[in-house]
Scaffold this active site. Sequence first.
Site, short mmCIF file in Angstrom:
data_model
loop_
_atom_site.label_atom_id
_atom_site.label_comp_id
_atom_site.label_asym_id
_atom_site.label_seq_id
_atom_site.Cartn_x
_atom_site.Cartn_y
_atom_site.Cartn_z
N GLU A 30 27.37 39.93 15.65
CA GLU A 30 26.05 39.75 16.25
C GLU A 30 26.02 40.23 17.69
OE1 GLU A 30 26.49 36.13 13.41
OE2 GLU A 30 27.79 37.50 14.53
N GLU B 204 51.35 51.59 24.00
CA GLU B 204 50.90 50.21 23.78
C GLU B 204 51.93 49.38 23.03
OE1 GLU B 204 48.13 48.75 20.18
OE2 GLU B 204 47.30 50.27 21.49
N GLU C 94 44.23 61.48 27.37
CA GLU C 94 43.04 61.03 28.10
C GLU C 94 43.34 61.05 29.59
OE1 GLU C 94 40.38 57.99 26.67
OE2 GLU C 94 41.84 57.55 25.11
N HIS D 214 33.81 57.89 26.19
CA HIS D 214 33.34 56.51 26.07
C HIS D 214 32.03 56.29 26.83
CE1 HIS D 214 37.74 56.32 25.38
NE2 HIS D 214 37.33 55.61 24.37
#
Length: 758
Positions: A18, A608, A668, A697
Amino acid sequence: MTILNHTLGFPRVGLKRELKKAQESYWAGNSTQEELLNVGRELRARHWQQQQQAGVDLVPVGDFAWYDHVLTTSLLLGNVPERHQNADGSIDIDTLFRIGRGRAPTGKPAAAAEMTKWFNTNYHYMVPEFQQGQQFKLGWTQLLDEVDEALALGHKIKPVLLGPITYLWLGKVKGEQFDRLSLLNDILPVYQQVLAELAKRGIEWVQIDEPALVLELPQEWLDAYQPAYQALQGQVKLLLTTYFDSIGHNIDTIRALPVQGLHVDVVTGHDDLAVLNKNLPKEWLLSLGVINGRNVWRADLSSWFERLQPLVNSRPLWLGSSCSLLHSPIDLNEETRLDAEVKSWFAFALQKCAELALLTQALNAPNDAKLAELAAYSAPIRARRSSSRVHNAQVEQRLAAITSQDIERQLPYEARAETQRKRFNLPAWPTTTIGSFPQTTEIRGLRLDFKQGRLDGKNYRTGISEHIKHAIAEQERLGLDVLVHGEAERNDMVEYFGEHLDGFVFTQNGWVQSYGSRCVKPPVIIGDISRPEAITVEWAKYAQSLTEKPVKGMLTGPVTILCWSFPREDVSRETIAKQIALALRDEVEDLEKAGIGIIQIDEPALREGLPLRRADWQAYLQWAVDAFKLNAAVAQNDTQIHTHMCYCEFNDIMDSIAALDADVITIETSRSDMELLESFEDFAYPNEIGPGVYDIHSPNVPSVEWIEALLRKAAQRIPAERLWVNPDCGLKTRGWPETRQALANMVLAAQRLREEQV
């Protein structure tokens, strides 16, 4: 002493995403700010109530964020970059969105803040920006407003606040360089003011997150903790909260701090609980993070009971999630299509709350009935160990047969590059994209109709073929040199491969937040992994048939599939990565046979996956690099292997980046203004590089001059003959109009630079 339980945070996005839908509606101008704020209020109220109903004693407040909790902290401190400030100096929700996205319904667009990974997770935070002499003040009262909301609803609460030292550690200096730790005394008064406001509201405990304490911090940063917390003590009780790893190496610093409690992650961390218990001040509360906030597996509560019982009555104890449940889907009960046996192995955020409650009850009042309840709950996860769904003898045999020859290309890069130049004959400054093109409503509808049986396979393939044809035509028109098929058939770069590999299962509503409004639905690795049939070959071959230019085959690499899935916990990450690599190795071979000469193996998650402590890095990097090479090394010498990486600080792992031996690496760099290329320059990286020249982005379209300037900056560090020209990342989240315009500008910038070389 009665044991209480709590969570460190709860998923924000809502069971049906939502929050995402409300954010994107507001950004598009289709709803009002008040409507957006109402959705946030409704979600917070629901989530507090759900946790309380599941048996959580203290619900967290302050874990909700409109974009990211680090960005929320920046606004709390009044830390707004000048380019995003309102003319009158006020801070509102559009200020927050401009920092996160580069634009909002009000205010002037400006470059978004840098975004990077939150520790070693797949969540992203907005990097705070610091300048010498900047001022801080309480500028955004979201935390206090939400505390008032929760108290008005009658909840027992524990406010959550990102600690001052971790906040500074996560940020970056912009402009003239200085030691950002020197800002500590400037931000502490704001923290004092916030704690005073919480004390006025009758708050007893505040969870103050200092996950930086699991890292190997420089001594001056460790030394800063004592005076910082001396300044913060006295108004409320502080629960110093750590997660994602052990704290034993920093225990001397921690136990000397003037706080009243400590939370430790005993799922990911390996601290000896008996030693930890003995070493902490006796009056401290010890909160143990025993329920894994980062995975979806049901806890073995009987084992936890046996491990924790010796600590009962030794000091005040709380039980908690290992970290925020932000990283977990919300409710397993929504999963109606999972096989019953597999479903019995899982627990999502609400089930994890119930696990906390059940374990707390058993430790507070251990009786035969309660112990039987623990045993019954733990039985499915124990039965899994011998399930035929988990073990595949052929996969295990193939893994055991890997040799050193299997992970090396036939020729070194220089020799391969020569054969590739002859094969492809590309111009200087070759242009390409990272893989995906805009995922339109039509594309998503096509996939959904096929998935839900409203569209047969033939019509689905016809529809996807049309979108691929469109993507190829657009790229031809734009003048790109190396094309992609656009990935119209893929919902997510990891989920798509998982759907075609044995050993994975998928959820209907297992959404977790990646950044802002972006949510991902990670697959779950439940067993040994293999590839029953080719995955990408049909579409790559079709795309190549439409053009004379080379079309890249697009694979997601083994480490990224591992990092962006919920992994099994009964074998090592190395084993999982190498199983995936073997499956995708077969895909590389099949793509070559189909005539695909350039194959991209994306590894955006390579960094990561690093352990948080350097002492553990080498072992990880060794197997991560080997997994990539195992995937790629089957390629012939004239096949060009590309890889792509995101949000990386490369300087400390350059040896390993080079060891991947990819012919071309795209990275990036636009948000960091090409500063990441310093690592490649200092290392004298030998292969080809495509530094991202614009930030995908953000919806902002870069000018030709902007891109040209970035490429010139890149050419100061990397020889121009080894540079490629590409966006930062895939374009699936963008619209076609801005994509066309941005790529046209990118191609024109490359053409200008080529003309200078003639």
